[in-house]
Design a protein around this motif. Structure first.
Motif, short mmCIF file in Angstrom:
data_model
loop_
_atom_site.label_atom_id
_atom_site.label_comp_id
_atom_site.label_asym_id
_atom_site.label_seq_id
_atom_site.Cartn_x
_atom_site.Cartn_y
_atom_site.Cartn_z
N ALA A 90 2.11 1.82 -3.57
CA ALA A 90 1.07 2.04 -4.57
C ALA A 90 1.07 3.50 -5.02
N GLN A 91 1.68 4.38 -4.23
CA GLN A 91 1.74 5.80 -4.55
C GLN A 91 2.87 6.15 -5.52
N PRO B 112 0.81 -1.23 0.00
CA PRO B 112 0.00 0.00 0.00
C PRO B 112 0.84 1.28 0.00
#
Length: 53
Positions: free
Chosen positions: A10-11, A7
Motif C-alpha cells: 500500500a506504500q 498492507p
C-alpha cells in the motif's frame, strides 16, 4: 497470500503491485534501439516504495 502482503505494498507510490510484465517492459525498452543513448544506469523497479535507497 495477497491479503498478507497488501498492507506492505500500500506504500508503493505508483499505487499497485508490479506484474512480471511491468519488469519485462523495462527490460525490452532498455534492449531496444529507443534506449541506444542510455549508458551506465541503475534502474530500480520498486515503484517508488523505497525512494531514499
Amino acid at each position: 497470500m495477497e491479503a498478507a502482503v497488501l498492507p506492505i505494498f500500500a506504500q508503493v507510490s505508483v499505487g499497485y503491485v508490479a506484474t512480471p510484465e511491468d519488469i519485462a517492459n523495462a527490460a525490452v525498452f532498455l534492449s531496444s534501439p529507443l534506449a541506444a543513448y542510455i549508458t551506465g544506469v541503475n534502474l530500480r523497479g520498486g515503484g517508488g516504495m523505497f525512494p531514499d535507497l
